[in-house]
Scaffold this motif. Sequence first.
Motif, PDB file in Angstrom:
ATOM      1  N   GLU A 224      -5.527   4.819  -0.600  1.00 48.53           N
ATOM      2  CA  GLU A 224      -5.929   3.926  -1.672  1.00 48.53           C
ATOM      3  C   GLU A 224      -5.120   2.628  -1.688  1.00 48.53           C
ATOM      4  OE1 GLU A 224      -5.511   6.130  -5.277  1.00 48.53           O
ATOM      5  OE2 GLU A 224      -7.267   7.409  -4.876  1.00 48.53           O
ATOM      6  N   LEU A 225      -5.798   1.542  -2.061  1.00 45.93           N
ATOM      7  CA  LEU A 225      -5.168   0.253  -2.306  1.00 45.93           C
ATOM      8  C   LEU A 225      -5.459  -0.171  -3.736  1.00 45.93           C
ATOM      9  CD1 LEU A 225      -6.112  -1.713   0.946  1.00 45.93           C
ATOM     10  CD2 LEU A 225      -3.835  -0.878   0.327  1.00 45.93           C
ATOM     11  N   GLU A 226      -4.493  -0.836  -4.366  1.00 47.13           N
ATOM     12  CA  GLU A 226      -4.704  -1.423  -5.686  1.00 47.13           C
ATOM     13  C   GLU A 226      -4.966  -2.917  -5.496  1.00 47.13           C
ATOM     14  OE1 GLU A 226      -4.884   0.421  -8.431  1.00 47.13           O
ATOM     15  OE2 GLU A 226      -4.496   2.182  -7.158  1.00 47.13           O
ATOM     16  N   ILE A 227      -6.109  -3.369  -5.993  1.00 46.17           N
ATOM     17  CA  ILE A 227      -6.521  -4.753  -5.794  1.00 46.17           C
ATOM     18  C   ILE A 227      -6.719  -5.423  -7.150  1.00 46.17           C
ATOM     19  CG2 ILE A 227      -8.134  -6.319  -4.659  1.00 46.17           C
ATOM     20  CD1 ILE A 227      -6.712  -4.474  -2.704  1.00 46.17           C
ATOM     21  N   GLU A 228      -6.222  -6.652  -7.264  1.00 43.93           N
ATOM     22  CA  GLU A 228      -6.428  -7.442  -8.481  1.00 43.93           C
ATOM     23  C   GLU A 228      -6.888  -8.842  -8.102  1.00 43.93           C
ATOM     24  OE1 GLU A 228      -4.001  -9.399 -12.292  1.00 43.93           O
ATOM     25  OE2 GLU A 228      -2.940  -8.164 -10.800  1.00 43.93           O
ATOM     26  N   TRP A 229      -7.969  -9.308  -8.736  1.00 49.37           N
ATOM     27  CA  TRP A 229      -8.381 -10.711  -8.641  1.00 49.37           C
ATOM     28  C   TRP A 229      -7.992 -11.346  -9.968  1.00 49.37           C
ATOM     29  CZ3 TRP A 229     -14.059 -12.924  -8.263  1.00 49.37           C
ATOM     30  CH2 TRP A 229     -13.984 -14.299  -7.986  1.00 49.37           C
ATOM     31  N   SER A 230      -6.880 -12.031  -9.967  1.00 48.87           N
ATOM     32  CA  SER A 230      -6.302 -12.523 -11.208  1.00 48.87           C
ATOM     33  C   SER A 230      -7.220 -13.519 -11.909  1.00 48.87           C
ATOM     34  CB  SER A 230      -4.950 -13.191 -10.936  1.00 48.87           C
ATOM     35  OG  SER A 230      -4.457 -13.822 -12.086  1.00 48.87           O
ATOM     36  N   ASN A 231      -7.378 -13.339 -13.205  1.00 47.10           N
ATOM     37  CA  ASN A 231      -8.162 -14.272 -14.016  1.00 47.10           C
ATOM     38  C   ASN A 231      -7.327 -15.481 -14.405  1.00 47.10           C
ATOM     39  OD1 ASN A 231     -10.624 -14.941 -15.202  1.00 47.10           O
ATOM     40  ND2 ASN A 231      -9.992 -14.189 -17.207  1.00 47.10           N
ATOM     41  N   ILE A 232      -6.019 -15.420 -14.124  1.00 49.58           N
ATOM     42  CA  ILE A 232      -5.119 -16.508 -14.494  1.00 49.58           C
ATOM     43  C   ILE A 232      -5.030 -17.552 -13.383  1.00 49.58           C
ATOM     44  CG2 ILE A 232      -2.737 -17.105 -15.110  1.00 49.58           C
ATOM     45  CD1 ILE A 232      -2.518 -14.282 -16.338  1.00 49.58           C
ATOM     46  N   ASP A 233      -4.700 -17.101 -12.176  1.00 44.35           N
ATOM     47  CA  ASP A 233      -4.538 -18.060 -11.072  1.00 44.35           C
ATOM     48  C   ASP A 233      -5.615 -17.934 -10.000  1.00 44.35           C
ATOM     49  OD1 ASP A 233      -3.841 -15.744  -9.722  1.00 44.35           O
ATOM     50  OD2 ASP A 233      -1.706 -16.232  -9.573  1.00 44.35           O
ATOM     51  N   GLN A 234      -6.554 -16.996 -10.190  1.00 40.02           N
ATOM     52  CA  GLN A 234      -7.685 -16.797  -9.272  1.00 40.02           C
ATOM     53  C   GLN A 234      -7.259 -16.322  -7.886  1.00 40.02           C
ATOM     54  OE1 GLN A 234     -10.807 -16.883 -10.547  1.00 40.02           O
ATOM     55  NE2 GLN A 234      -9.716 -17.328 -12.453  1.00 40.02           N
ATOM     56  N   ARG A 235      -6.034 -15.849  -7.758  1.00 35.70           N
ATOM     57  CA  ARG A 235      -5.559 -15.315  -6.487  1.00 35.70           C
ATOM     58  C   ARG A 235      -5.767 -13.813  -6.452  1.00 35.70           C
ATOM     59  NH1 ARG A 235      -2.545 -19.495  -4.216  1.00 35.70           N
ATOM     60  NH2 ARG A 235      -1.411 -18.192  -2.747  1.00 35.70           N
ATOM     61  N   VAL A 236      -5.874 -13.277  -5.251  1.00 39.30           N
ATOM     62  CA  VAL A 236      -6.084 -11.839  -5.071  1.00 39.30           C
ATOM     63  C   VAL A 236      -4.758 -11.198  -4.658  1.00 39.30           C
ATOM     64  CG1 VAL A 236      -7.356 -10.051  -3.831  1.00 39.30           C
ATOM     65  CG2 VAL A 236      -8.495 -12.215  -4.416  1.00 39.30           C
ATOM     66  N   TYR A 237      -4.419 -10.084  -5.314  1.00 37.85           N
ATOM     67  CA  TYR A 237      -3.184  -9.368  -5.017  1.00 37.85           C
ATOM     68  C   TYR A 237      -3.515  -7.952  -4.546  1.00 37.85           C
ATOM     69  CZ  TYR A 237      -1.039 -13.247  -7.502  1.00 37.85           C
ATOM     70  OH  TYR A 237      -0.651 -14.516  -7.880  1.00 37.85           O
ATOM     71  N   MET A 238      -2.916  -7.563  -3.445  1.00 32.42           N
ATOM     72  CA  MET A 238      -3.151  -6.255  -2.837  1.00 32.42           C
ATOM     73  C   MET A 238      -1.838  -5.492  -2.789  1.00 32.42           C
ATOM     74  SD  MET A 238      -4.122  -5.466   1.157  1.00 32.42           S
ATOM     75  CE  MET A 238      -2.722  -6.475   1.674  1.00 32.42           C
ATOM     76  N   THR A 239      -1.849  -4.243  -3.232  1.00 31.22           N
ATOM     77  CA  THR A 239      -0.655  -3.402  -3.181  1.00 31.22           C
ATOM     78  C   THR A 239      -0.975  -2.095  -2.465  1.00 31.22           C
ATOM     79  OG1 THR A 239       0.114  -4.328  -5.286  1.00 31.22           O
ATOM     80  CG2 THR A 239       1.154  -2.292  -4.528  1.00 31.22           C
ATOM     81  N   GLY A 240      -0.151  -1.764  -1.470  1.00 34.16           N
ATOM     82  CA  GLY A 240      -0.370  -0.535  -0.719  1.00 34.16           C
ATOM     83  C   GLY A 240       0.818  -0.224   0.164  1.00 34.16           C
ATOM     84  N   PRO A 241       0.777   0.887   0.887  1.00 34.89           N
ATOM     85  CA  PRO A 241       1.911   1.324   1.704  1.00 34.89           C
ATOM     86  C   PRO A 241       1.946   0.684   3.090  1.00 34.89           C
ATOM     87  CG  PRO A 241       0.176   2.945   1.813  1.00 34.89           C
ATOM     88  CD  PRO A 241      -0.305   1.878   0.873  1.00 34.89           C
ATOM     89  N   ALA A 242       3.116   0.758   3.704  1.00 34.09           N
ATOM     90  CA  ALA A 242       3.301   0.406   5.119  1.00 34.09           C
ATOM     91  C   ALA A 242       4.369   1.346   5.649  1.00 34.09           C
ATOM     92  CB  ALA A 242       3.725  -1.042   5.284  1.00 34.09           C
ATOM     93  N   GLU A 243       4.030   2.128   6.653  1.00 39.43           N
ATOM     94  CA  GLU A 243       4.950   3.172   7.118  1.00 39.43           C
ATOM     95  C   GLU A 243       5.227   3.060   8.613  1.00 39.43           C
ATOM     96  OE1 GLU A 243       3.863   7.096   5.849  1.00 39.43           O
ATOM     97  OE2 GLU A 243       2.918   6.363   4.022  1.00 39.43           O
ATOM     98  N   ARG A 244       6.504   3.181   8.956  1.00 37.44           N
ATOM     99  CA  ARG A 244       6.900   3.201  10.360  1.00 37.44           C
ATOM    100  C   ARG A 244       6.584   4.559  10.951  1.00 37.44           C
ATOM    101  NH1 ARG A 244      12.021   1.776   9.850  1.00 37.44           N
ATOM    102  NH2 ARG A 244      12.788   3.921   9.764  1.00 37.44           N
ATOM    103  N   ILE A 245       5.997   4.599  12.134  1.00 42.31           N
ATOM    104  CA  ILE A 245       5.654   5.854  12.791  1.00 42.31           C
ATOM    105  C   ILE A 245       6.680   6.182  13.898  1.00 42.31           C
ATOM    106  CG2 ILE A 245       3.836   7.163  13.965  1.00 42.31           C
ATOM    107  CD1 ILE A 245       1.838   5.068  12.932  1.00 42.31           C
ATOM    108  N   PHE A 246       6.843   5.261  14.835  1.00 45.65           N
ATOM    109  CA  PHE A 246       7.848   5.481  15.886  1.00 45.65           C
ATOM    110  C   PHE A 246       8.146   4.187  16.599  1.00 45.65           C
ATOM    111  CE2 PHE A 246       3.706   6.502  17.860  1.00 45.65           C
ATOM    112  CZ  PHE A 246       3.722   5.686  18.970  1.00 45.65           C
ATOM    113  N   THR A 247       9.257   4.184  17.343  1.00 44.42           N
ATOM    114  CA  THR A 247       9.618   3.057  18.174  1.00 44.42           C
ATOM    115  C   THR A 247       9.540   3.487  19.637  1.00 44.42           C
ATOM    116  OG1 THR A 247      11.970   3.589  18.149  1.00 44.42           O
ATOM    117  CG2 THR A 247      11.166   2.142  16.407  1.00 44.42           C
ATOM    118  N   GLY A 248       9.417   2.515  20.525  1.00 47.73           N
ATOM    119  CA  GLY A 248       9.322   2.863  21.937  1.00 47.73           C
ATOM    120  C   GLY A 248       9.538   1.675  22.845  1.00 47.73           C
ATOM    121  N   ARG A 249       9.477   1.949  24.134  1.00 45.70           N
ATOM    122  CA  ARG A 249       9.645   0.937  25.179  1.00 45.70           C
ATOM    123  C   ARG A 249       8.588   1.203  26.232  1.00 45.70           C
ATOM    124  NH1 ARG A 249      12.877   0.406  29.962  1.00 45.70           N
ATOM    125  NH2 ARG A 249      13.646  -1.722  30.278  1.00 45.70           N
ATOM    126  N   LEU A 250       7.768   0.188  26.469  1.00 50.31           N
ATOM    127  CA  LEU A 250       6.678   0.348  27.439  1.00 50.31           C
ATOM    128  C   LEU A 250       6.956  -0.483  28.675  1.00 50.31           C
ATOM    129  CD1 LEU A 250       3.869   1.675  27.833  1.00 50.31           C
ATOM    130  CD2 LEU A 250       2.887  -0.428  26.958  1.00 50.31           C
TER     131      LEU A 250
END
Length: 279
Positions: free
Chosen positions: A253-279
Amino acid sequence: MAIEFTKYHGLGNDFILVDNRSTLTPAITPSQAIKFCDRHFGIGADGVIFAMPGQNGTDYTMRIFNSDGSEPEMCGNGIRCMAAFLADLEGTSRQSDKYLIHTLAGTITPQLMPDGQVKVDMGEPRLLAREIPTTLCPPDQKVVEHPIEVNGKTWEVTCVSMGNPHCITFVEDVAAINLEEIGSRFEHHPAFPQRTNTEFIQIVRRDYVKMRVWERGAGITLACGTGACASLVAGVLTGKCDRIATVELPGGELEIEWSNIDQRVYMTGPAERIFTGRL
């Protein structure tokens, strides 16, 4: 050539992050990105994101190659992952970091919140046909519930740009949509000269919707941040949604707001690290 990378995901929309802070030239080519993103013969991802030096007064620059080698203007889930990546590179607490990031869609501002979520100021949506771009309407008109013929069926679509093009249609049941069959037909429809992302939205309540997406250059993904933002805007324009809503995607799920004050869109959600590597 050796490439150090870290893999992150935002609601299952996964990316290979590369520390590219020493130059504005991507460390790999689009054709190499295709190989990196291959889930059987490479690392596996929906795209490769490069964290580059800032431009025009910004802290950093973001560029991204999709899994098909194309380059989108921006990526909502991707920029949350990039914010987390930058905090990790800088060795900060990841509790209050805020970045000004230059993208092809303009300057985007993600902020890491104390609860681990990332809140992104996505800017104002662009609503005119020439801004999408699409030829469905005259250039200076909004595309709201406009008919389009795709795969032998007439759909009503609303178009929004969040710096990248989105075509949104409201359906009774998103699970019943055959994305494999029709997603590419929307993406490559001649009404969209730069192709388009396509979101299928089911209204559960005015403050809760379900979404499935076909992303331009990546196909079916588990989540699309800019698509969730565009879909809420479309829901408001058509009178179907409140200005603040939860968007349920296959990956979460994401929380989305289209502000009635400044007309900008705000998105809130997760970002998760899975792993690091060398290719």
